[in-house]
Every structure is written in C-alpha cells, then in structure tokens.
Design an enzyme around this catalytic site. Structure first.
Site, short mmCIF file in Angstrom:
data_model
loop_
_atom_site.label_atom_id
_atom_site.label_comp_id
_atom_site.label_asym_id
_atom_site.label_seq_id
_atom_site.Cartn_x
_atom_site.Cartn_y
_atom_site.Cartn_z
CB ALA A 34 -10.71 7.34 2.98
CG ASP A 35 -8.17 10.20 -1.93
OD1 ASP A 35 -7.36 9.74 -1.10
OD2 ASP A 35 -8.05 11.33 -2.44
CB SER A 36 -6.58 5.11 -3.69
OG SER A 36 -6.15 6.15 -4.55
CG ASP A 38 -7.57 10.56 1.95
OD1 ASP A 38 -6.68 11.41 1.99
OD2 ASP A 38 -8.75 10.81 1.63
#
Lengths: 82, 260
Positions: A34-36, A38
């Site tokens: 998960a990126d920021s 997300d």
C-alpha cells in the site's frame, strides 16, 4: 473473526488491490504494498463506513494489521456505547 | 482591521493554513479551521486562535469529497450564518513523475487542490451574498515551473490559478475579491517532506536551500500577504497571483546554490 474485521478487509482489498490472504495479524502495510495514498483512502473509507475518526496522530502508531484491527474495533465499540 | 469578520481556512491545522488562521485572528477575525487528518493539530490551532480573543471553530472535512464540502458549509451556515473570508489552503499530492501518475493519483490531487476551490467558492459566495467578501487561494511556483516529482500538484495549481482569474471576474460585481498567493518552498512539514522526495529523485541536494532574499519562505510570509489581500486596501487587486518567493523564480536553478 468479527464483522468489523471482515468489513475492514473488504475495504482494504478494494482500495489497495491486495490479496485478502495477505491480511494476517502480523502483516505490515508494506506487505500489502500500500502506498501513502492507498493508506489515506483506506482510513477515510473506514471513517465513512463506521462513522468513526482515525486521525493521523493515531494512524502513525499502527505497526501491523492486527494493531489496526484492534484499534478500529475499539473505536467502533466506543461509538456503540456512546 | 478584520474585527467582526468570519473567516474559513481550509487545511488550517498546521503549516501555512495555521499561520493564516493566526494572522487573521490577530487582526480580529473569528476563524473556522477546517482539517482532514490532524485533529490534535487543528484543536491546538483553535486554542491559539482563541487566545487572541476571537472565536474559533474546528470542522473536519475532506475537501476532496463534494458531500463533505456541503456538510462543512451547512455547519458554517447554521453556526455563523455568514462568511466574509474564504482561504482555500488545503492541498495534497503525490510525489510522482508524469509517466507514473495514475488516474487515482490525478483525481485525488485535482479533487483536493483544484475542484475543492470551485465547490467551496460556490458555497462560500452564498454566505457572502449582498455583503461582499474576500477569497484567497494558495498556489505554488510549480504551476508553471517544472519541479521534480511535482507534476500532480503542478497541474492542479495551474488549474487553480486559472480558476482564480475566472472567479475574480465572475464575482467582481458581487464585491467579492478573488486572488491567489503563490510560494516557492515554504518551511512547513509538507515543504520539508517534498524536499526529501525531490532530493531522492534528483540524486543530489535540492537547489532551493535558500532564496535570493537570504532564507526560505516561512508560513508567516504567506500569511502576511493573505491578510493584506483580505483588507480593504487590496480592494482593487483582482484575479492576481501574488508571488512570495524571495526572488526564487527570477534565478535559474543552476545559479541558486551560488547565491544568485
């Protein structure tokens, strides 16, 4: 497994597009890939779904998915008792 | 100077928004502090606003969500019944190159940084109707300079600046002044985070370590100009993008580290 946990998993899978099986108690947000963005979207979706608030000050403390679920369940219970 | 005025600052919990909230409060305005993710910081800003002898109200809303914007303005309408000053400050963005920017990242950034300005202004104008008002939005040099990892925010700021001009003309007859303040790198949490990202992308120190004026821009530098634009002295300034950059935009990047 609680209904809350099921809903949290549904939301994470939908937003992060990760496999549901990845979401074990010890899974980290890196494991979910998960990126920021997300992560923020997951938090916002959970806030809307449960009518709770998860400020960044709290979100920064989650070490893994288990911590996160425990926090959300406590918030949902707190709201139910309010 | 702003005694009795009601001001809304989006993204008012920290950084530039906090500095603006405090500056407007210092001048006598009651301040509504909108926040999205940092409640503690927003409540601290509200406390600091109140200590200046004016009223403060904290409202949580993701301005990227039109429904949340409506809910926020419904609260403002029922609590204050009017609005004199709207500061469109909330911003977000993803540190991506153009080829890595996906639809989700585009929408997220454009919704919060550009679309929210339109939707909030539409609601704000209803609360300003018949009395006039001041609207100021915050932009950045990235609206026309190409900065590393800044494409998403840059395009949203370009849209924001164009909208500033259109709104300024459309709202001129209503006695509502619309302007923007654009900055170079500002010494905020977000600004410092961006510097780290830019350095990673460049593989070398980001050239904006200072400005020709001798230091980086501070949030208070922006707040001072915003406060001026909210004053009657700025009545004839319409649809302008006021640069607060210590001269940065006049000097090529390559010369910046050599002190101009």
């Amino acid at each position: 497994m609680s209904a809350t946990e099921e809903t949290v998993k549904d939301i994470i899978v939908k937003i992060v597009h990760c496999d549901r099986e990845v979401l074990t108690p010890t899974a980290t947000f890196q494991d979910m890939k998960a990126d920021s963005l997300d992560m923020v979207q997951v938090l916002v979706a959970l806030e809307d779904e449960f009518g709770i608030e998860i400020p960044d000050e709290d979100a920064q403390k989650f070490k893994n998915f288990g911590d996160f679920i425990a926090y959300v369940e406590a918030k949902v219970a707190e709201k139910g008792n309010a | 100077m702003l005694k009795g005025k009601v001001a809304l600052v989006t993204g008012g919990s920290r950084g530039i928004g906090r500095a603006i909230a405090l500056k407007l409060a210092e001048q006598g305005a009651d301040v509504i502090i909108n926040f999205f993710r940092r409640r503690q910081a927003a409540e601290q800003t509200a406390k600091d606003v109140e200590s200046l002898g004016v009223a403060a109200k904290v409202i949580k809303a993701n301005v990227g969500d039109p429904e949340k914007i409506d809910e926020m303005f419904d609260i403002i309408g029922s609590s204050f019944g009017r609005l004199d000053i709207f500061i469109n400050n909330a911003a977000s963005g993803l540190p991506r190159s153009a080829l890595d920017l996906d639809a989700k990242g585009w929408d997220w950034t454009m919704d919060i940084n550009a679309k929210a300005f339109l939707l909030c202004t539409q609601r704000a104008v209803k609360l300003m109707e018949g009395r006039g008002g001041k609207i100021v939005t915050i932009s950045s040099l990235g609206s026309y300079l190409v900065l590393p990892g800044y494409v998403a925010i840059g395009i949203s700021k370009a849209a924001l600046e164009a909208l500033t001009r259109y709104l300024a003309i459309e709202l001129a007859a209503k006695g509502i002044c619309v302007n923007a303040v654009a900055a170079s790198l500002v010494t905020t949490e977000a600004g410092m985070l961006y510097t780290r990202v830019a350095q990673e992308q460049l593989g070398e120190a980001f050239p904006w370590q200072t400005t020709p004026a001798g230091r980086l821009v501070a949030p208070e530098d922006i707040a001072n100009v915003v406060a001026f634009l909210c004053s009657e002295e700025a009545f004839m300034i319409r649809g302008q993008i006021i640069l607060v950059d210590g001269g940065t935009s006049l000097v090529p990047f390559s010369l910046m580290s050599k002190g101009g």
